[in-house]
Design a protein around this motif. Structure first.
Motif, PDB file in Angstrom:
ATOM      1  N   GLY A 159       0.791  -1.218   0.000  1.00  0.00           N
ATOM      2  CA  GLY A 159       0.000   0.000   0.000  1.00  0.00           C
ATOM      3  C   GLY A 159       0.827   1.273   0.000  1.00  0.00           C
ATOM      4  O   GLY A 159       2.026   1.256   0.306  1.00  0.00           O
ATOM      5  N   PRO A 160       0.190   2.402  -0.340  1.00  0.00           N
ATOM      6  CA  PRO A 160       0.906   3.683  -0.414  1.00  0.00           C
ATOM      7  C   PRO A 160       1.382   4.196   0.929  1.00  0.00           C
ATOM      8  O   PRO A 160       2.242   5.073   0.994  1.00  0.00           O
ATOM      9  CB  PRO A 160      -0.140   4.631  -1.018  1.00  0.00           C
ATOM     10  N   GLY A 161       0.851   3.649   2.024  1.00  0.00           N
ATOM     11  CA  GLY A 161       1.268   4.091   3.345  1.00  0.00           C
ATOM     12  C   GLY A 161       2.483   3.352   3.882  1.00  0.00           C
ATOM     13  O   GLY A 161       2.929   3.626   4.995  1.00  0.00           O
ATOM     14  N   ALA A 162       3.025   2.418   3.096  1.00  0.00           N
ATOM     15  CA  ALA A 162       4.211   1.682   3.534  1.00  0.00           C
ATOM     16  C   ALA A 162       5.402   2.627   3.685  1.00  0.00           C
ATOM     17  O   ALA A 162       5.466   3.685   3.047  1.00  0.00           O
ATOM     18  CB  ALA A 162       4.541   0.575   2.533  1.00  0.00           C
ATOM     19  N   ALA A 163       6.354   2.249   4.521  1.00  0.00           N
ATOM     20  CA  ALA A 163       7.566   3.050   4.697  1.00  0.00           C
ATOM     21  C   ALA A 163       8.247   3.259   3.351  1.00  0.00           C
ATOM     22  O   ALA A 163       8.212   2.379   2.482  1.00  0.00           O
ATOM     23  CB  ALA A 163       8.522   2.355   5.660  1.00  0.00           C
ATOM     24  N   PRO A 164       8.866   4.419   3.130  1.00  0.00           N
ATOM     25  CA  PRO A 164       9.489   4.704   1.830  1.00  0.00           C
ATOM     26  C   PRO A 164      10.502   3.645   1.395  1.00  0.00           C
ATOM     27  O   PRO A 164      10.551   3.283   0.212  1.00  0.00           O
ATOM     28  CB  PRO A 164      10.168   6.053   2.065  1.00  0.00           C
ATOM     29  N   GLY A 165      11.300   3.139   2.332  1.00  0.00           N
ATOM     30  CA  GLY A 165      12.264   2.108   1.972  1.00  0.00           C
ATOM     31  C   GLY A 165      11.594   0.844   1.483  1.00  0.00           C
ATOM     32  O   GLY A 165      12.095   0.162   0.578  1.00  0.00           O
ATOM     33  N   ALA A 168      10.369   1.542  -2.010  1.00  0.00           N
ATOM     34  CA  ALA A 168      11.504   1.523  -2.941  1.00  0.00           C
ATOM     35  C   ALA A 168      11.895   0.095  -3.290  1.00  0.00           C
ATOM     36  O   ALA A 168      12.144  -0.231  -4.465  1.00  0.00           O
ATOM     37  CB  ALA A 168      12.696   2.265  -2.326  1.00  0.00           C
ATOM     38  N   LEU A 169      11.953  -0.777  -2.282  1.00  0.00           N
ATOM     39  CA  LEU A 169      12.314  -2.173  -2.516  1.00  0.00           C
ATOM     40  C   LEU A 169      11.299  -2.866  -3.419  1.00  0.00           C
ATOM     41  O   LEU A 169      11.667  -3.563  -4.376  1.00  0.00           O
ATOM     42  CB  LEU A 169      12.417  -2.905  -1.179  1.00  0.00           C
ATOM     43  N   LEU A 170      10.025  -2.687  -3.126  1.00  0.00           N
ATOM     44  CA  LEU A 170       8.991  -3.376  -3.908  1.00  0.00           C
ATOM     45  C   LEU A 170       8.944  -2.851  -5.340  1.00  0.00           C
ATOM     46  O   LEU A 170       8.756  -3.628  -6.285  1.00  0.00           O
ATOM     47  CB  LEU A 170       7.636  -3.230  -3.231  1.00  0.00           C
ATOM     48  N   TYR A 171       9.125  -1.551  -5.515  1.00  0.00           N
ATOM     49  CA  TYR A 171       9.126  -1.007  -6.878  1.00  0.00           C
ATOM     50  C   TYR A 171      10.355  -1.453  -7.669  1.00  0.00           C
ATOM     51  O   TYR A 171      10.267  -1.697  -8.877  1.00  0.00           O
ATOM     52  CB  TYR A 171       9.049   0.521  -6.847  1.00  0.00           C
ATOM     53  N   GLU A 172      11.511  -1.574  -7.013  1.00  0.00           N
ATOM     54  CA  GLU A 172      12.676  -2.019  -7.774  1.00  0.00           C
ATOM     55  C   GLU A 172      12.525  -3.482  -8.174  1.00  0.00           C
ATOM     56  O   GLU A 172      12.964  -3.886  -9.248  1.00  0.00           O
ATOM     57  CB  GLU A 172      13.982  -1.774  -7.020  1.00  0.00           C
ATOM     58  N   ARG A 173      11.877  -4.282  -7.340  1.00  0.00           N
ATOM     59  CA  ARG A 173      11.634  -5.673  -7.726  1.00  0.00           C
ATOM     60  C   ARG A 173      10.564  -5.769  -8.813  1.00  0.00           C
ATOM     61  O   ARG A 173      10.606  -6.670  -9.659  1.00  0.00           O
ATOM     62  CB  ARG A 173      11.270  -6.496  -6.497  1.00  0.00           C
ATOM     63  N   VAL A 210      14.797  -3.604   5.320  1.00  0.00           N
ATOM     64  CA  VAL A 210      15.061  -2.829   4.097  1.00  0.00           C
ATOM     65  C   VAL A 210      16.270  -1.910   4.260  1.00  0.00           C
ATOM     66  O   VAL A 210      16.512  -1.037   3.435  1.00  0.00           O
ATOM     67  CB  VAL A 210      13.838  -1.990   3.648  1.00  0.00           C
ATOM     68  N   ALA A 211      17.047  -2.138   5.311  1.00  0.00           N
ATOM     69  CA  ALA A 211      18.187  -1.247   5.594  1.00  0.00           C
ATOM     70  C   ALA A 211      19.212  -1.238   4.473  1.00  0.00           C
ATOM     71  O   ALA A 211      19.949  -0.268   4.297  1.00  0.00           O
ATOM     72  CB  ALA A 211      18.851  -1.665   6.907  1.00  0.00           C
ATOM     73  N   TRP A 212      19.277  -2.318   3.687  1.00  0.00           N
ATOM     74  CA  TRP A 212      20.276  -2.421   2.615  1.00  0.00           C
ATOM     75  C   TRP A 212      19.862  -1.692   1.336  1.00  0.00           C
ATOM     76  O   TRP A 212      20.662  -1.564   0.401  1.00  0.00           O
ATOM     77  CB  TRP A 212      20.524  -3.901   2.298  1.00  0.00           C
ATOM     78  N   VAL A 213      18.635  -1.207   1.285  1.00  0.00           N
ATOM     79  CA  VAL A 213      18.145  -0.523   0.078  1.00  0.00           C
ATOM     80  C   VAL A 213      18.598   0.929   0.122  1.00  0.00           C
ATOM     81  O   VAL A 213      18.092   1.732   0.898  1.00  0.00           O
ATOM     82  CB  VAL A 213      16.614  -0.620  -0.037  1.00  0.00           C
TER      83      VAL A 213
END
Length: 322
Positions: A159-165, A168-173, A210-213
């Motif tokens: 969802g759009p309320g997820a943490a930005p990191g 970012a991870l889900l969109y890059e995948r 998601v710290a590595w993103v």
């Protein structure tokens, strides 16, 4: 010797692992226990920085199994139970990733599916979305459309309320799934969405998983995507820049990323440069307990074999038969 060095480094990462007394069967779990367990899980996650799934799978699977037993054999409040399920979902994803990295794909699928179920029961939409992203990453090579569909669902589930990191991870995948499917426009759109989300990450608290993103990771994913799409003029500069900052201690990941750089050099007709990069990737992959570097390098080596008359290529090919 290299593998022993990385195993030793991994053992060093485990030093200072948070102390955790496992509750006895029938006891009541306190409200602070899930966060202590999550801190332990975060610490163990660092082993994946330097070790392959062949070394870490049993460790991660053991942690997951222990938390499953705890949920079954102890009592706790509803709030604590949801928090424990959220940790269980994290642990299942980490064990699933190690299984995937070690070539145990059926185990990986089962763990990713169990993770999503636990995350949904916990009401943790971010982890539920990430479980789908893992499934998409595993699926896309065998069924491209299914991989894209699952990756799209992962973004929607978080969802759009997820943490930005997380976004970012889900969109890059999602970008990766589109790239493997050969969709240039959709790939670029997903990479732009990941970049937008990552730009917001500094001002928000992010889950440890998601710290590595970061910007380097996103550059590498962009380069991988453009390699898959046969666009070496876009892929090579971003991969070269990102990998120049990437520590060789992350041997598995760097060898994988170098394989895409070598692939793009070949597509661009820079055969000697491709051979040199492939040689570096082989050096880093040597002794790492992961099946993926060799899987990625095999087709690159096959393409290089068309140029085996070149001394630089012959040297690399000879090493693979030694």
């Amino acid at each position: 010797m290299q593998r022993r060095r990385f195993v030793k480094a991994g053992a060093g990462l485990a030093v200072g692992l948070p102390e955790l007394m496992r509750p006895k069967v029938g006891s009541r779990v306190g409200g602070d226990y899930p966060e202590r367990l999550r801190a332990r899980t975060a610490r163990l996650r660092r082993l994946d920085d330097v070790l392959g799934g062949g070394d870490t799978y049993r460790v991660y699977l053991g942690e997951y199994a222990a938390t499953k037993r705890l949920l079954r054999d102890t009592t706790y409040t509803e709030h604590t139970g949801r928090a424990l399920l959220s940790v269980l979902a994290e642990q299942a994803q980490q064990a699933g990733w190690a299984a995937f990295d070690g070539g145990q794909h059926e185990d990986a699928t089962s763990l990713y599916e169990a993770s999503r179920e636990a995350a949904v029961d916990a009401g943790d939409a971010e982890l539920a979305g990430n479980a789908l992203a893992f499934l998409a990453y595993q699926t896309v090579n065998g069924d491209r459309q299914a991989g894209v569909d699952i990756a799209s669902r992962s973004v929607d589930e978080a969802g759009p309320g997820a943490a930005p990191g997380v976004r970012a991870l889900l969109y890059e995948r999602l970008a990766w799934a589109h790239a493997v499917a050969g969709s240039d426009t959709e790939t670029e759109q997903a990479l732009e969405a990941a970049q937008t989300a990552l730009a917001e990450a500094g001002s928000h608290r992010q889950p440890d998983w998601v710290a590595w993103v970061d910007q380097t990771e996103l550059q590498i994913m962009a380069g991988r995507c453009w390699t898959e799409l046969g666009r070496p003029l876009r892929a090579v500069p971003v991969l070269e820049a990102a990998l120049a900052q990437y520590d060789d201690a992350h041997a598995r990941d760097k060898s994988l990323y170098l394989s895409w750089l070598a692939d793009s050099y070949l597509t661009a007709g820079e055969v000697e440069q491709a051979a040199a990069v492939t040689g570096r990737a082989l050096d880093l992959a040597s002794g790492v307990a992961s099946v993926r570097p060799r899987q990625r390098l095999t087709p690159v080596l096959h393409r290089l074999s068309d140029y085996k008359a070149l001394p630089a290529v012959a040297e690399v090919l000879d090493r693979t038969h030694g």
